[in-house]
Design an enzyme around this catalytic site. Structure first.
Site, short mmCIF file in Angstrom:
data_model
loop_
_atom_site.label_atom_id
_atom_site.label_comp_id
_atom_site.label_asym_id
_atom_site.label_seq_id
_atom_site.Cartn_x
_atom_site.Cartn_y
_atom_site.Cartn_z
N ASN A 10 0.93 -1.17 0.03
CA ASN A 10 0.22 -0.11 -0.08
C ASN A 10 0.70 1.24 0.05
OD1 ASN A 10 -1.80 1.99 0.48
ND2 ASN A 10 -2.81 1.24 2.34
N ARG A 91 -2.58 -2.19 -3.55
CA ARG A 91 -3.69 -1.19 -3.37
C ARG A 91 -3.55 -0.10 -4.36
NH1 ARG A 91 -4.82 3.85 0.68
NH2 ARG A 91 -7.12 3.95 0.42
N HIS A 180 -12.04 3.67 -0.40
CA HIS A 180 -12.11 2.56 0.81
C HIS A 180 -13.13 1.41 0.27
CE1 HIS A 180 -11.72 6.30 3.45
NE2 HIS A 180 -10.37 5.86 3.08
N ARG A 241 -8.88 16.48 5.17
CA ARG A 241 -9.90 16.77 4.16
C ARG A 241 -11.34 17.14 4.75
NH1 ARG A 241 -9.11 11.22 0.86
NH2 ARG A 241 -7.78 10.81 2.75
N GLU A 384 -7.92 -4.75 5.21
CA GLU A 384 -7.90 -4.50 3.77
C GLU A 384 -6.64 -5.33 3.08
OE1 GLU A 384 -8.72 -0.37 2.46
OE2 GLU A 384 -7.92 -0.14 4.69
#
Length: 402
Positions: A10, A91, A180, A241, A384
């Site tokens: 990732n 990813r 996600h 964010r 994940e």
């Protein structure tokens, strides 16, 4: 070493998280993180065989970081180049309209991922850097891209369409993509397993709350809406964010504050959200400031919860009934206060959080709703890396690669 292991990478803008694991047993052989790539005080924390091996010093780029990781694997007795690793799973944040399932990587795929960088400028270039480095270091091992947007590719038209000029939207690939997705898909499957039911029988709302945050509405195993949009900027309040905002703010800042598009983009991605409101984006530090009476931190937290509750209400209506509400990722799994505040005062809707269950120190997937509550509330740790490893393994097995 087991020759059916998958290396999961990732690659972030200045980091690489990695795991070497068995996709069937979910046993992790080794894991670690390269942090602060491009900085003088970079480092690697490599975990293997119950040990932590560290490296400190400058790391110029992703290629240099991965070379050091491979060296640490070899020095700890797990030489990746000679171990017969079955696949590398990457990813990749944005798949656009091009990629909607795990994909075996070749030169054309790398080029296409790179071309999508305008939709995820903080993520896709780093993902490509990780892919290119891994292909160089393990030239004979199949590499598979697993896309954050894939789970949400089939969103209903009403949910994925922005009400702008249709020709412009089509010409520039403007639609809600969602992110996600690997986490939302994995967690929704775990919830169904905990229920002992087929995912097709359940309606779910999932809150993935980390430094990045998103929510999804899932009907019968398929997402019908999610908070993130064309980019990961839309939706919930996040670490750096801000989520939803009046798009007129962008034009106003350009005219009134004389900010360039790049300056506004930088602000919205790196200096908004909790950081923009309070000065910090780490939730633990935010809580310390709140406890010390910091008014800005308190407001940031209240805005964060307010946005969550707004989407919760929307998704309850959109689904027309919910079986489970689930919290996952760093904040979702570790902040009882966020969970309690997000669902406070909703007994009339069948939502009750049990205070003792909510604060219990338990790392396993669990129910935190009150006994007899109409809607189950759960905390389910996301994984994940395991989901990516399983997807990569399926691709190379089905296509006979490797």
């Amino acid at each position: 070493m087991n020759d059916d292991l998958v290396l999961v990478l990732n690659s972030g803008s200045s980091s690489i998280k990695y795991q070497l694991l068995d996709p069937e047993s979910s046993v992790v052989a080794a894991s670690g993180m390269v942090d602060r790539i491009g900085e003088e005080h970079a480092g690697i924390e490599h975990r293997v065989d119950g040990r932590i091996i560290e490296h400190r010093g400058p790391i110029a780029d992703h290629a240099a970081g991965l070379r050091l990781v491979f060296q640490m694997f070899a020095e700890s007795g797990h030489d990746l180049a000679a171990a017969g690793v079955r696949a590398v799973g990457h990813r990749v944040v944005h798949g656009g309209e091009v990629f909607y399932q795990p994909t075996l990587i070749d030169d054309a795929v790398v080029a296409a991922i790179s071309e999508l960088s305008s939709l995820a400028p903080l993520h896709n270039p780093a993902n490509v850097a990780g892919i290119e480095s891994a292909r160089e270091l393990l030239p004979g091992v199949p590499q598979v891209a697993v896309f954050d947007t894939a789970f949400f590719y089939g969103l209903p038209g009403a949910a994925k369409t922005y009400a702008i000029d249709a020709k412009i939207a089509v010409a520039h690939g403007i639609r809600k993509y969602g992110f996600h997705g690997t986490s939302h898909e994995y967690v929704s499957g775990r919830v169904a397993a905990l229920f002992g039911r087929d995912p097709a029988e359940l309606n779910q709302i999932i809150f993935h709350l980390g430094n990045g945050a998103s929510a999804s509405a899932i009907r019968g195993g398929h997402p019908i809406d999610t908070t993130m949009g064309l980019t990961p900027l839309e939706g919930l309040v996040m670490g750096t964010r801000g989520g939803d905002l009046d798009p007129g703010i962008i034009a106003h800042l350009a005219r009134s504050a004389q900010l360039s598009i790049d300056q506004i983009d930088e602000m919205l991605n790196r200096n908004a959200g909790l950081k923009g409101l309070s000065g910090v984006n780490d939730f633990r530090e935010l809580q310390r400031l709140i406890d010390a009476g910091d008014a800005a931190a308190r407001l940031a937290y209240d805005v964060y919860i307010h946005r969550m509750r707004r989407y919760l209400g929307a998704y309850l209506i959109e689904l027309g009934g919910v079986d489970a509400i689930t919290f996952t990722a760093g904040v979702g799994e570790n902040s009882p206060q966020v969970r309690a505040d997000a669902l406070a005062g909703l007994s009339r809707f069948g939502i009750d959080v049990d205070p003792d269950r909510n604060v219990a120190k338990d790392r396993a997937a669990r129910y935190i709703s009150a006994p007899g509550a109409e809607i189950a509330v759960l905390v389910v740790p996301t994984n994940e890396e395991l989901a990516i490893a399983q997807a990569a393994h399926r691709v190379v097995t089905d296509q006979g690669a490797g």
